[in-house]
Design a protein around this motif. Structure first.
Motif, PDB file in Angstrom:
ATOM      1  N   ALA A  74       0.837  -1.202   0.000  1.00  0.00           N
ATOM      2  CA  ALA A  74       0.000   0.000   0.000  1.00  0.00           C
ATOM      3  C   ALA A  74       0.872   1.254   0.000  1.00  0.00           C
ATOM      4  O   ALA A  74       0.605   2.213  -0.734  1.00  0.00           O
ATOM      5  CB  ALA A  74      -0.932  -0.010   1.211  1.00  0.00           C
ATOM      6  N   ALA A  75       1.938   1.247   0.793  1.00  0.00           N
ATOM      7  CA  ALA A  75       2.796   2.439   0.900  1.00  0.00           C
ATOM      8  C   ALA A  75       3.468   2.744  -0.432  1.00  0.00           C
ATOM      9  O   ALA A  75       3.503   3.902  -0.866  1.00  0.00           O
ATOM     10  CB  ALA A  75       3.853   2.234   1.987  1.00  0.00           C
ATOM     11  N   THR A  76       3.989   1.724  -1.099  1.00  0.00           N
ATOM     12  CA  THR A  76       4.663   1.985  -2.378  1.00  0.00           C
ATOM     13  C   THR A  76       3.652   2.430  -3.432  1.00  0.00           C
ATOM     14  O   THR A  76       3.938   3.329  -4.229  1.00  0.00           O
ATOM     15  CB  THR A  76       5.454   0.753  -2.865  1.00  0.00           C
ATOM     16  OG1 THR A  76       4.611  -0.412  -2.832  1.00  0.00           O
ATOM     17  CG2 THR A  76       6.672   0.514  -2.002  1.00  0.00           C
ATOM     18  N   ALA A  77       2.452   1.852  -3.421  1.00  0.00           N
ATOM     19  CA  ALA A  77       1.426   2.264  -4.393  1.00  0.00           C
ATOM     20  C   ALA A  77       0.973   3.700  -4.125  1.00  0.00           C
ATOM     21  O   ALA A  77       0.633   4.434  -5.046  1.00  0.00           O
ATOM     22  CB  ALA A  77       0.243   1.299  -4.359  1.00  0.00           C
ATOM     23  N   ALA A  83       6.659   3.564  -8.200  1.00  0.00           N
ATOM     24  CA  ALA A  83       7.213   3.061  -6.934  1.00  0.00           C
ATOM     25  C   ALA A  83       6.666   1.669  -6.642  1.00  0.00           C
ATOM     26  O   ALA A  83       7.379   0.798  -6.124  1.00  0.00           O
ATOM     27  CB  ALA A  83       6.895   4.019  -5.790  1.00  0.00           C
ATOM     28  N   ALA A  84       5.393   1.442  -6.953  1.00  0.00           N
ATOM     29  CA  ALA A  84       4.813   0.107  -6.771  1.00  0.00           C
ATOM     30  C   ALA A  84       5.579  -0.910  -7.619  1.00  0.00           C
ATOM     31  O   ALA A  84       5.896  -2.009  -7.160  1.00  0.00           O
ATOM     32  CB  ALA A  84       3.327   0.116  -7.152  1.00  0.00           C
ATOM     33  N   LEU A  85       5.899  -0.521  -8.854  1.00  0.00           N
ATOM     34  CA  LEU A  85       6.649  -1.423  -9.733  1.00  0.00           C
ATOM     35  C   LEU A  85       8.079  -1.607  -9.240  1.00  0.00           C
ATOM     36  O   LEU A  85       8.647  -2.701  -9.340  1.00  0.00           O
ATOM     37  CB  LEU A  85       6.638  -0.883 -11.165  1.00  0.00           C
ATOM     38  CG  LEU A  85       5.259  -0.833 -11.832  1.00  0.00           C
ATOM     39  CD1 LEU A  85       5.331  -0.046 -13.132  1.00  0.00           C
ATOM     40  CD2 LEU A  85       4.736  -2.242 -12.085  1.00  0.00           C
ATOM     41  N   ALA A  86       8.662  -0.548  -8.675  1.00  0.00           N
ATOM     42  CA  ALA A  86      10.015  -0.652  -8.121  1.00  0.00           C
ATOM     43  C   ALA A  86      10.031  -1.624  -6.939  1.00  0.00           C
ATOM     44  O   ALA A  86      11.021  -2.331  -6.713  1.00  0.00           O
ATOM     45  CB  ALA A  86      10.527   0.724  -7.693  1.00  0.00           C
ATOM     46  N   CYS A  87       8.932  -1.680  -6.205  1.00  0.00           N
ATOM     47  CA  CYS A  87       8.804  -2.636  -5.095  1.00  0.00           C
ATOM     48  C   CYS A  87       8.884  -4.060  -5.646  1.00  0.00           C
ATOM     49  O   CYS A  87       9.625  -4.898  -5.122  1.00  0.00           O
ATOM     50  CB  CYS A  87       7.491  -2.389  -4.357  1.00  0.00           C
ATOM     51  SG  CYS A  87       7.137  -3.585  -3.059  1.00  0.00           S
ATOM     52  N   THR A  88       8.142  -4.341  -6.702  1.00  0.00           N
ATOM     53  CA  THR A  88       8.205  -5.665  -7.340  1.00  0.00           C
ATOM     54  C   THR A  88       9.628  -5.960  -7.815  1.00  0.00           C
ATOM     55  O   THR A  88      10.164  -7.050  -7.580  1.00  0.00           O
ATOM     56  CB  THR A  88       7.247  -5.720  -8.545  1.00  0.00           C
ATOM     57  OG1 THR A  88       5.907  -5.625  -8.060  1.00  0.00           O
ATOM     58  CG2 THR A  88       7.405  -7.008  -9.329  1.00  0.00           C
ATOM     59  N   ASP A  89      10.233  -4.985  -8.460  1.00  0.00           N
ATOM     60  CA  ASP A  89      11.602  -5.117  -8.953  1.00  0.00           C
ATOM     61  C   ASP A  89      12.532  -5.549  -7.804  1.00  0.00           C
ATOM     62  O   ASP A  89      13.280  -6.532  -7.915  1.00  0.00           O
ATOM     63  CB  ASP A  89      12.009  -3.757  -9.543  1.00  0.00           C
ATOM     64  CG  ASP A  89      13.400  -3.714 -10.125  1.00  0.00           C
ATOM     65  OD1 ASP A  89      14.208  -4.609  -9.825  1.00  0.00           O
ATOM     66  OD2 ASP A  89      13.687  -2.766 -10.874  1.00  0.00           O
ATOM     67  N   ALA A  90      12.434  -4.850  -6.676  1.00  0.00           N
ATOM     68  CA  ALA A  90      13.327  -5.120  -5.540  1.00  0.00           C
ATOM     69  C   ALA A  90      13.039  -6.481  -4.918  1.00  0.00           C
ATOM     70  O   ALA A  90      13.957  -7.271  -4.659  1.00  0.00           O
ATOM     71  CB  ALA A  90      13.159  -4.015  -4.486  1.00  0.00           C
ATOM     72  N   VAL A  91      11.773  -6.763  -4.682  1.00  0.00           N
ATOM     73  CA  VAL A  91      11.407  -8.026  -4.034  1.00  0.00           C
ATOM     74  C   VAL A  91      11.836  -9.199  -4.909  1.00  0.00           C
ATOM     75  O   VAL A  91      12.455 -10.156  -4.428  1.00  0.00           O
ATOM     76  CB  VAL A  91       9.883  -8.078  -3.761  1.00  0.00           C
ATOM     77  CG1 VAL A  91       9.465  -9.466  -3.304  1.00  0.00           C
ATOM     78  CG2 VAL A  91       9.483  -7.033  -2.719  1.00  0.00           C
ATOM     79  N   GLU A  92      11.522  -9.129  -6.181  1.00  0.00           N
ATOM     80  CA  GLU A  92      11.831 -10.263  -7.062  1.00  0.00           C
ATOM     81  C   GLU A  92      13.337 -10.444  -7.231  1.00  0.00           C
ATOM     82  O   GLU A  92      13.805 -11.567  -7.437  1.00  0.00           O
ATOM     83  CB  GLU A  92      11.161 -10.108  -8.426  1.00  0.00           C
ATOM     84  CG  GLU A  92       9.653  -9.963  -8.383  1.00  0.00           C
ATOM     85  CD  GLU A  92       8.911 -11.195  -7.879  1.00  0.00           C
ATOM     86  OE1 GLU A  92       9.515 -12.069  -7.238  1.00  0.00           O
ATOM     87  OE2 GLU A  92       7.698 -11.253  -8.127  1.00  0.00           O
ATOM     88  N   THR A  93      14.101  -9.368  -7.150  1.00  0.00           N
ATOM     89  CA  THR A  93      15.555  -9.494  -7.215  1.00  0.00           C
ATOM     90  C   THR A  93      16.068 -10.338  -6.046  1.00  0.00           C
ATOM     91  O   THR A  93      16.911 -11.231  -6.233  1.00  0.00           O
ATOM     92  CB  THR A  93      16.208  -8.095  -7.193  1.00  0.00           C
ATOM     93  OG1 THR A  93      15.757  -7.358  -8.342  1.00  0.00           O
ATOM     94  CG2 THR A  93      17.722  -8.180  -7.219  1.00  0.00           C
ATOM     95  N   GLU A  94      15.521 -10.086  -4.843  1.00  0.00           N
ATOM     96  CA  GLU A  94      15.949 -10.875  -3.678  1.00  0.00           C
ATOM     97  C   GLU A  94      15.422 -12.300  -3.735  1.00  0.00           C
ATOM     98  O   GLU A  94      16.114 -13.240  -3.339  1.00  0.00           O
ATOM     99  CB  GLU A  94      15.498 -10.202  -2.371  1.00  0.00           C
ATOM    100  CG  GLU A  94      16.289  -8.959  -2.025  1.00  0.00           C
ATOM    101  CD  GLU A  94      17.804  -9.199  -1.990  1.00  0.00           C
ATOM    102  OE1 GLU A  94      18.262 -10.213  -1.427  1.00  0.00           O
ATOM    103  OE2 GLU A  94      18.532  -8.344  -2.538  1.00  0.00           O
ATOM    104  N   GLY A 135       8.414   0.567 -16.218  1.00  0.00           N
ATOM    105  CA  GLY A 135       8.857   1.875 -15.732  1.00  0.00           C
ATOM    106  C   GLY A 135       9.358   1.921 -14.296  1.00  0.00           C
ATOM    107  O   GLY A 135       9.545   3.004 -13.741  1.00  0.00           O
ATOM    108  N   ALA A 136       9.600   0.753 -13.680  1.00  0.00           N
ATOM    109  CA  ALA A 136      10.050   0.731 -12.283  1.00  0.00           C
ATOM    110  C   ALA A 136      11.286   1.599 -12.058  1.00  0.00           C
ATOM    111  O   ALA A 136      11.368   2.333 -11.059  1.00  0.00           O
ATOM    112  CB  ALA A 136      10.351  -0.705 -11.858  1.00  0.00           C
ATOM    113  N   THR A 137      12.230   1.534 -12.990  1.00  0.00           N
ATOM    114  CA  THR A 137      13.512   2.217 -12.753  1.00  0.00           C
ATOM    115  C   THR A 137      13.380   3.737 -12.853  1.00  0.00           C
ATOM    116  O   THR A 137      14.301   4.460 -12.463  1.00  0.00           O
ATOM    117  CB  THR A 137      14.584   1.729 -13.759  1.00  0.00           C
ATOM    118  OG1 THR A 137      14.068   1.869 -15.090  1.00  0.00           O
ATOM    119  CG2 THR A 137      14.924   0.268 -13.530  1.00  0.00           C
TER     120      THR A 137
END
Ligand SMILES: [Fe+2]
Ligand SMILES: [Fe+2]
Length: 163
Positions: A74-77, A83-94, A135-137
């Motif tokens: 919710a916070a990233t959205a 930012a919501a997409l950047a959250c996915t980017d970060a989580v999936e990287t880990e 567009g996450a980046t």
């Protein structure tokens, strides 16, 4: 392994639920995230079945991941679609790193579990790449935001292995 994997897939469903609660229902981001959320649910269903079948004690931290996952989503959205997409980017990287490590630890010990992990890992990489393409980046503060989320994921992974 199953304890942390079940916890992680559960957390993923909660992150996406938090994002979908905030994002406009018909936005391209919401449609993309809904598609990824359906795959996370499939991953979770599989680990739920394996945890039951193999009598693994689930993490005691599930109530925490319920709230923390939803809050992160919710916070990233609320920050922005990107930012919501950047959250996915970060989580999936880990998660990719985590599943790669598990596959290497498993070796040829458990072909059934390895096959599931390899399949899910491919889905997670696809999620990461889809988020970047969408567009996450370009999210404001992308390096700091993703570094913070990745650090949080690593803590969550370490805790869910044991607790
Ligand atoms: Fe997943
Ligand atoms: Fe994913």
């Amino acid at each position: 392994m199953l304890r942390v994997d079940q916890a992680g897939e559960y957390g993923a469903t909660r992150i996406y639920a938090g994002q979908l609660a905030v994002l406009r229902a018909n936005s391209p981001e919401a449609k993309l995230i809904a598609r990824m959320a359906a795959q996370e649910q499939r991953h979770l269903d599989r680990f739920n079945a394996l945890v039951a079948e193999r009598r693994v004690r689930p993490t005691a931290l599930q109530p925490l991941w319920n709230v923390a996952g939803f809050a992160l989503g919710a916070a990233t959205a609320l920050m922005s679609e990107r930012a919501a997409l950047a959250c996915t980017d970060a989580v999936e990287t880990e998660i990719d790193r985590h599943y790669a490590q598990q596959l290497s630890d498993l070796g040829s010990e458990d072909a059934e579990l390895s096959a599931d992990i390899a399949e899910f890992r491919a889905d997670e990489l696809e999620h990461r790449d889809a988020a970047r393409t969408a567009g996450a980046t370009d999210a404001v503060g992308y390096p700091v935001l993703t570094a913070a989320i990745r650090a949080a994921c690593r803590v969550a992974i370490a805790l869910s292995k044991r607790i």
